[in-house]
Design a protein around this motif. Sequence first.
Motif, PDB file in Angstrom:
ATOM      1  N   ASP A  61      15.895  -1.646  12.101  1.00 52.09           N
ATOM      2  CA  ASP A  61      15.234  -0.410  11.682  1.00 52.09           C
ATOM      3  C   ASP A  61      14.751  -0.449  10.242  1.00 52.09           C
ATOM      4  O   ASP A  61      14.655   0.590   9.573  1.00 52.09           O
ATOM      5  CB  ASP A  61      16.126   0.816  11.891  1.00 52.09           C
ATOM      6  N   ALA A  62      14.446  -1.617   9.732  1.00 45.14           N
ATOM      7  CA  ALA A  62      13.823  -1.759   8.418  1.00 45.14           C
ATOM      8  C   ALA A  62      12.314  -1.827   8.599  1.00 45.14           C
ATOM      9  O   ALA A  62      11.822  -2.527   9.491  1.00 45.14           O
ATOM     10  CB  ALA A  62      14.325  -3.006   7.702  1.00 45.14           C
ATOM     11  N   GLY A  63      11.584  -1.084   7.751  1.00 43.22           N
ATOM     12  CA  GLY A  63      10.136  -1.055   7.847  1.00 43.22           C
ATOM     13  C   GLY A  63       9.480  -1.867   6.753  1.00 43.22           C
ATOM     14  O   GLY A  63       9.973  -1.921   5.614  1.00 43.22           O
ATOM     15  N   TYR A  64       8.363  -2.514   7.085  1.00 40.12           N
ATOM     16  CA  TYR A  64       7.634  -3.357   6.137  1.00 40.12           C
ATOM     17  C   TYR A  64       6.139  -3.087   6.261  1.00 40.12           C
ATOM     18  O   TYR A  64       5.637  -2.768   7.337  1.00 40.12           O
ATOM     19  CB  TYR A  64       7.881  -4.843   6.432  1.00 40.12           C
ATOM     20  N   GLN A  72      -2.262 -15.108   0.640  1.00 38.26           N
ATOM     21  CA  GLN A  72      -0.879 -14.818   1.020  1.00 38.26           C
ATOM     22  C   GLN A  72      -0.711 -13.320   1.258  1.00 38.26           C
ATOM     23  O   GLN A  72      -1.586 -12.519   0.919  1.00 38.26           O
ATOM     24  CB  GLN A  72       0.084 -15.275  -0.074  1.00 38.26           C
ATOM     25  N   TRP A  73       0.427 -12.964   1.837  1.00 38.89           N
ATOM     26  CA  TRP A  73       0.749 -11.569   2.107  1.00 38.89           C
ATOM     27  C   TRP A  73       1.504 -10.967   0.925  1.00 38.89           C
ATOM     28  O   TRP A  73       2.457 -11.555   0.426  1.00 38.89           O
ATOM     29  CB  TRP A  73       1.592 -11.450   3.371  1.00 38.89           C
ATOM     30  N   THR A  74       1.080  -9.790   0.493  1.00 35.82           N
ATOM     31  CA  THR A  74       1.777  -9.063  -0.569  1.00 35.82           C
ATOM     32  C   THR A  74       2.299  -7.750  -0.005  1.00 35.82           C
ATOM     33  O   THR A  74       1.611  -7.078   0.772  1.00 35.82           O
ATOM     34  CB  THR A  74       0.845  -8.782  -1.760  1.00 35.82           C
ATOM     35  N   SER A  75       3.525  -7.387  -0.382  1.00 35.21           N
ATOM     36  CA  SER A  75       4.133  -6.172   0.155  1.00 35.21           C
ATOM     37  C   SER A  75       3.480  -4.932  -0.435  1.00 35.21           C
ATOM     38  O   SER A  75       2.993  -4.931  -1.566  1.00 35.21           O
ATOM     39  CB  SER A  75       5.638  -6.169  -0.123  1.00 35.21           C
ATOM     40  N   LEU A  76       3.484  -3.860   0.346  1.00 41.97           N
ATOM     41  CA  LEU A  76       2.893  -2.588  -0.063  1.00 41.97           C
ATOM     42  C   LEU A  76       3.980  -1.542  -0.196  1.00 41.97           C
ATOM     43  O   LEU A  76       4.794  -1.355   0.716  1.00 41.97           O
ATOM     44  CB  LEU A  76       1.866  -2.105   0.963  1.00 41.97           C
ATOM     45  N   GLY A 116       0.888   3.035  -5.465  1.00 42.04           N
ATOM     46  CA  GLY A 116       1.771   1.946  -5.092  1.00 42.04           C
ATOM     47  C   GLY A 116       3.015   2.340  -4.332  1.00 42.04           C
ATOM     48  O   GLY A 116       3.852   1.483  -4.034  1.00 42.04           O
ATOM     49  N   ASN A 117       3.170   3.628  -4.008  1.00 40.39           N
ATOM     50  CA  ASN A 117       4.344   4.094  -3.286  1.00 40.39           C
ATOM     51  C   ASN A 117       3.937   4.871  -2.040  1.00 40.39           C
ATOM     52  O   ASN A 117       2.860   5.480  -1.993  1.00 40.39           O
ATOM     53  CB  ASN A 117       5.209   4.996  -4.179  1.00 40.39           C
ATOM     54  N   TRP A 118       4.822   4.867  -1.057  1.00 37.19           N
ATOM     55  CA  TRP A 118       4.580   5.625   0.169  1.00 37.19           C
ATOM     56  C   TRP A 118       5.012   7.076  -0.049  1.00 37.19           C
ATOM     57  O   TRP A 118       6.190   7.366  -0.205  1.00 37.19           O
ATOM     58  CB  TRP A 118       5.328   5.007   1.339  1.00 37.19           C
ATOM     59  N   THR A 119       4.041   7.965  -0.084  1.00 40.18           N
ATOM     60  CA  THR A 119       4.280   9.381  -0.348  1.00 40.18           C
ATOM     61  C   THR A 119       4.197  10.167   0.955  1.00 40.18           C
ATOM     62  O   THR A 119       3.194  10.065   1.672  1.00 40.18           O
ATOM     63  CB  THR A 119       3.242   9.933  -1.334  1.00 40.18           C
ATOM     64  N   PRO A 120       5.232  10.947   1.295  1.00 37.04           N
ATOM     65  CA  PRO A 120       5.185  11.711   2.548  1.00 37.04           C
ATOM     66  C   PRO A 120       4.096  12.770   2.514  1.00 37.04           C
ATOM     67  O   PRO A 120       3.930  13.484   1.530  1.00 37.04           O
ATOM     68  CB  PRO A 120       6.579  12.336   2.634  1.00 37.04           C
ATOM     69  N   LEU A 121       3.339  12.835   3.578  1.00 33.34           N
ATOM     70  CA  LEU A 121       2.312  13.857   3.694  1.00 33.34           C
ATOM     71  C   LEU A 121       2.981  15.199   3.956  1.00 33.34           C
ATOM     72  O   LEU A 121       3.854  15.313   4.826  1.00 33.34           O
ATOM     73  CB  LEU A 121       1.362  13.495   4.841  1.00 33.34           C
ATOM     74  N   ASN A 122       2.604  16.201   3.182  1.00 32.84           N
ATOM     75  CA  ASN A 122       3.148  17.540   3.370  1.00 32.84           C
ATOM     76  C   ASN A 122       4.654  17.589   3.119  1.00 32.84           C
ATOM     77  O   ASN A 122       5.420  18.100   3.933  1.00 32.84           O
ATOM     78  CB  ASN A 122       2.826  18.064   4.777  1.00 32.84           C
ATOM     79  N   GLY A 123       5.083  17.047   1.995  1.00 31.58           N
ATOM     80  CA  GLY A 123       6.486  17.167   1.592  1.00 31.58           C
ATOM     81  C   GLY A 123       7.400  16.134   2.204  1.00 31.58           C
ATOM     82  O   GLY A 123       7.695  15.115   1.601  1.00 31.58           O
ATOM     83  N   THR A 124       7.830  16.374   3.441  1.00 30.48           N
ATOM     84  CA  THR A 124       8.769  15.476   4.113  1.00 30.48           C
ATOM     85  C   THR A 124       8.062  14.410   4.936  1.00 30.48           C
ATOM     86  O   THR A 124       8.690  13.428   5.338  1.00 30.48           O
ATOM     87  CB  THR A 124       9.694  16.261   5.052  1.00 30.48           C
TER      88      THR A 124
END
Length: 228
Positions: A61-64, A72-76, A116-124
């Motif tokens: 259950d780890a997300g990438y 090459q692949w770079t992480s997001l 550069g960060n994953w921001t939740p849409l609409n708060g959560t």
Amino acid sequence: TDGNLYVFGNQSSTPVLYKNAPGTDTWEQMGNINTSCSVSAGGMDVASNGDVYVAYSDPSDAGYAFKWDGSQWTSLGSAFSSVETHIVLDNNDIPYLVARDVSQNYKGVIFKLENGNWTPLNGTGIYAPNDEYACHQELAFDSNNTPFIAYADYMASNLLKVRKFVDGEWVALGSGIDNIYFYQSLALDDNDMPYLAYCAYPSYQLRAARFNGNDFESLGDDLADGAV
């Protein structure tokens, strides 16, 4: 837009992406995405300039999420813990993650890559009301970059539902239709009207429907002349 064909999947317990260039009959593996995990669910998308993105969950259950930089692949973004992880680009090539968030009781969520960060849409990031349990989700954008999400409501026997993000709120489009068997496909026409194709449960028939402005109407049942 260059005519390249891509396939993303799980090979020998590792995530891989292959490219087939126009006029060739060979598949080229694009680097090593991750050599230490397998893919339980994932997806890919291609930007208008040809950049390739992949995202997936592993069995723990780890997300990438990764982007191909040409060699090459770079992480997001930052790390996240999720299942059913997919990546979708909007009309401006901004990446969005669609997943079920482990930290929020596996609820269906949408995250946008910002600074550069994953921001939740609409708060959560949660798009379905508390009395629903969203899974098997599919994200699409209309010509105005408005997000549409199709999903199965597990609390209602996987009833297929669609919502639209309007003024910071997720608004239901019509009522739910048919219980679905795993995933559906969502697309928008030139008038930004949603279409759905899906496998209905328990008949396993391939069905299609379109939104007419008020509710979803059938475009036919048993389209494959048998179970799919």
